[in-house]
Motif scaffolding. Structure first.
Motif, PDB file in Angstrom:
ATOM      1  N   ARG A 169       5.105  -0.286  -9.465  1.00 36.28           N
ATOM      2  CA  ARG A 169       3.876  -1.075  -9.612  1.00 36.28           C
ATOM      3  C   ARG A 169       4.195  -2.508 -10.029  1.00 36.28           C
ATOM      4  O   ARG A 169       3.651  -3.454  -9.475  1.00 36.28           O
ATOM      5  CB  ARG A 169       2.952  -0.444 -10.649  1.00 36.28           C
ATOM      6  CG  ARG A 169       2.449   0.924 -10.252  1.00 36.28           C
ATOM      7  CD  ARG A 169       1.026   0.891  -9.821  1.00 36.28           C
ATOM      8  NE  ARG A 169       0.545   2.255  -9.637  1.00 36.28           N
ATOM      9  CZ  ARG A 169       0.161   2.726  -8.473  1.00 36.28           C
ATOM     10  NH1 ARG A 169       0.179   1.977  -7.393  1.00 36.28           N
ATOM     11  NH2 ARG A 169      -0.269   3.959  -8.359  1.00 36.28           N
ATOM     12  N   LYS A 183      -3.769   0.453 -12.991  1.00 33.94           N
ATOM     13  CA  LYS A 183      -2.868   1.598 -12.846  1.00 33.94           C
ATOM     14  C   LYS A 183      -1.633   1.452 -13.731  1.00 33.94           C
ATOM     15  O   LYS A 183      -1.132   2.434 -14.269  1.00 33.94           O
ATOM     16  CB  LYS A 183      -2.485   1.783 -11.381  1.00 33.94           C
ATOM     17  CG  LYS A 183      -3.662   2.269 -10.545  1.00 33.94           C
ATOM     18  CD  LYS A 183      -3.302   2.498  -9.099  1.00 33.94           C
ATOM     19  CE  LYS A 183      -4.513   3.016  -8.333  1.00 33.94           C
ATOM     20  NZ  LYS A 183      -4.177   3.442  -6.985  1.00 33.94           N
ATOM     21  N   ASP A 218       1.722   6.481  -6.922  1.00 38.81           N
ATOM     22  CA  ASP A 218       0.713   7.487  -7.264  1.00 38.81           C
ATOM     23  C   ASP A 218       1.335   8.875  -7.325  1.00 38.81           C
ATOM     24  O   ASP A 218       1.083   9.649  -8.255  1.00 38.81           O
ATOM     25  CB  ASP A 218      -0.427   7.498  -6.235  1.00 38.81           C
ATOM     26  CG  ASP A 218      -1.341   6.298  -6.338  1.00 38.81           C
ATOM     27  OD1 ASP A 218      -1.368   5.627  -7.397  1.00 38.81           O
ATOM     28  OD2 ASP A 218      -2.050   6.017  -5.340  1.00 38.81           O
ATOM     29  N   ILE A 219       2.143   9.200  -6.334  1.00 35.18           N
ATOM     30  CA  ILE A 219       2.794  10.518  -6.273  1.00 35.18           C
ATOM     31  C   ILE A 219       3.748  10.691  -7.445  1.00 35.18           C
ATOM     32  O   ILE A 219       3.759  11.733  -8.113  1.00 35.18           O
ATOM     33  CB  ILE A 219       3.522  10.711  -4.924  1.00 35.18           C
ATOM     34  CG1 ILE A 219       2.494  10.808  -3.789  1.00 35.18           C
ATOM     35  CG2 ILE A 219       4.420  11.944  -4.953  1.00 35.18           C
ATOM     36  CD1 ILE A 219       3.086  10.685  -2.392  1.00 35.18           C
ATOM     37  N   ILE A 234       0.840  -1.204   0.000  1.00 40.27           N
ATOM     38  CA  ILE A 234       0.000   0.000   0.000  1.00 40.27           C
ATOM     39  C   ILE A 234       0.867   1.242   0.000  1.00 40.27           C
ATOM     40  O   ILE A 234       0.622   2.186  -0.753  1.00 40.27           O
ATOM     41  CB  ILE A 234      -0.973  -0.015   1.202  1.00 40.27           C
ATOM     42  CG1 ILE A 234      -1.967  -1.162   1.041  1.00 40.27           C
ATOM     43  CG2 ILE A 234      -1.695   1.310   1.334  1.00 40.27           C
ATOM     44  CD1 ILE A 234      -2.811  -1.429   2.254  1.00 40.27           C
ATOM     45  N   THR A 235       1.912   1.252   0.819  1.00 42.58           N
ATOM     46  CA  THR A 235       2.831   2.386   0.871  1.00 42.58           C
ATOM     47  C   THR A 235       3.511   2.580  -0.473  1.00 42.58           C
ATOM     48  O   THR A 235       3.616   3.707  -0.966  1.00 42.58           O
ATOM     49  CB  THR A 235       3.885   2.175   1.976  1.00 42.58           C
ATOM     50  OG1 THR A 235       3.200   2.010   3.224  1.00 42.58           O
ATOM     51  CG2 THR A 235       4.820   3.349   2.067  1.00 42.58           C
ATOM     52  N   LYS A 236       3.965   1.490  -1.073  1.00 37.01           N
ATOM     53  CA  LYS A 236       4.608   1.564  -2.387  1.00 37.01           C
ATOM     54  C   LYS A 236       3.622   2.106  -3.419  1.00 37.01           C
ATOM     55  O   LYS A 236       3.992   2.881  -4.297  1.00 37.01           O
ATOM     56  CB  LYS A 236       5.126   0.193  -2.825  1.00 37.01           C
ATOM     57  CG  LYS A 236       6.291  -0.312  -2.032  1.00 37.01           C
ATOM     58  CD  LYS A 236       7.552   0.371  -2.483  1.00 37.01           C
ATOM     59  CE  LYS A 236       8.759  -0.294  -1.855  1.00 37.01           C
ATOM     60  NZ  LYS A 236      10.004   0.204  -2.390  1.00 37.01           N
ATOM     61  N   GLY A 237       2.370   1.701  -3.307  1.00 36.81           N
ATOM     62  CA  GLY A 237       1.347   2.190  -4.229  1.00 36.81           C
ATOM     63  C   GLY A 237       1.144   3.685  -4.104  1.00 36.81           C
ATOM     64  O   GLY A 237       0.987   4.385  -5.105  1.00 36.81           O
ATOM     65  N   LYS A 238       1.166   4.193  -2.887  1.00 36.72           N
ATOM     66  CA  LYS A 238       1.017   5.633  -2.683  1.00 36.72           C
ATOM     67  C   LYS A 238       2.208   6.383  -3.263  1.00 36.72           C
ATOM     68  O   LYS A 238       2.050   7.451  -3.862  1.00 36.72           O
ATOM     69  CB  LYS A 238       0.833   5.949  -1.195  1.00 36.72           C
ATOM     70  CG  LYS A 238      -0.515   5.510  -0.676  1.00 36.72           C
ATOM     71  CD  LYS A 238      -0.693   5.827   0.788  1.00 36.72           C
ATOM     72  CE  LYS A 238      -2.044   5.310   1.268  1.00 36.72           C
ATOM     73  NZ  LYS A 238      -2.311   5.630   2.653  1.00 36.72           N
ATOM     74  N   GLN A 290       4.913  -3.661  -5.993  1.00 33.20           N
ATOM     75  CA  GLN A 290       3.534  -3.778  -5.537  1.00 33.20           C
ATOM     76  C   GLN A 290       2.837  -5.041  -6.056  1.00 33.20           C
ATOM     77  O   GLN A 290       2.281  -5.814  -5.266  1.00 33.20           O
ATOM     78  CB  GLN A 290       2.767  -2.527  -5.975  1.00 33.20           C
ATOM     79  CG  GLN A 290       1.425  -2.388  -5.339  1.00 33.20           C
ATOM     80  CD  GLN A 290       0.711  -1.117  -5.756  1.00 33.20           C
ATOM     81  OE1 GLN A 290       1.021  -0.529  -6.784  1.00 33.20           O
ATOM     82  NE2 GLN A 290      -0.246  -0.706  -4.957  1.00 33.20           N
ATOM     83  N   THR A 336      -4.082  -2.720  -9.428  1.00 28.31           N
ATOM     84  CA  THR A 336      -2.698  -2.402  -9.767  1.00 28.31           C
ATOM     85  C   THR A 336      -2.463  -2.532 -11.266  1.00 28.31           C
ATOM     86  O   THR A 336      -1.802  -1.669 -11.873  1.00 28.31           O
ATOM     87  CB  THR A 336      -1.732  -3.302  -8.974  1.00 28.31           C
ATOM     88  OG1 THR A 336      -2.004  -3.136  -7.576  1.00 28.31           O
ATOM     89  CG2 THR A 336      -0.287  -2.961  -9.260  1.00 28.31           C
TER      90      THR A 336
END
Length: 139
Positions: free
Chosen positions: A25, A48, A10-11, A3-7, A29, A45
């Motif tokens: 990703r 994305k 996203d950034i 989840i942290t890696k996904g955020k 992730q 994922t």
């Protein structure tokens, strides 16, 4: 950790650092969700990943991911909201790419509109405007 890696991805994607967002990703992730068997998170994922690929002008690969790896999962899970979003995203890609002269984008948008209306989501208005923009009508 996924989840942290996904955020972070996203950034990075929002900042235009698409290569690094894609790497996170794919390499960080996605393998975590696959090991855990988190089918819905895998589909999210992959969607994305497809969005990043589309932004990098890898249109055919992005479309293939949505068609073969994202939409079927949401349909199988019965996740109507995510199915609606994925249908609209795929339709957008098809309309922007000029790779598919078929009625698929219209069918996807009409299906997405029907789902959004049934769930009384505000996205129904956005989809309607999108249909109008491209001169498409649902029967």
């Amino acid at each position: 950790i996924a989840i942290t890696k996904g955020k972070i991805a996203d950034i990075l994607a929002a900042r235009g650092e698409l290569d690094e967002a894609l790497r996170i990703r794919r390499e960080d992730q996605l393998p975590v969700y696959e090991r855990l068997g988190e089918v819905r998170e895998i589909a999210i994922t992959k969607g994305k990943i497809a969005d990043i690929l589309f932004a990098q002008h890898q249109t055919l690969e992005a479309i293939e991911i949505y068609r073969e790896q994202v939409l079927p999962v949401y349909a199988q899970l019965g996740d109507q909201r995510m199915l609606m979003v994925a249908q609209a995203n795929l339709a957008w890609m098809l309309l922007q790419s000029d790779t598919d002269p078929s009625d698929e984008p219209k069918a996807l948008l009409c299906s997405a509109l029907k789902l959004a209306q049934a769930m009384q989501l505000p996205e129904a208005q956005q989809i309607t405007k999108f249909l109008q923009r491209f001169g498409l009508r649902c029967e």
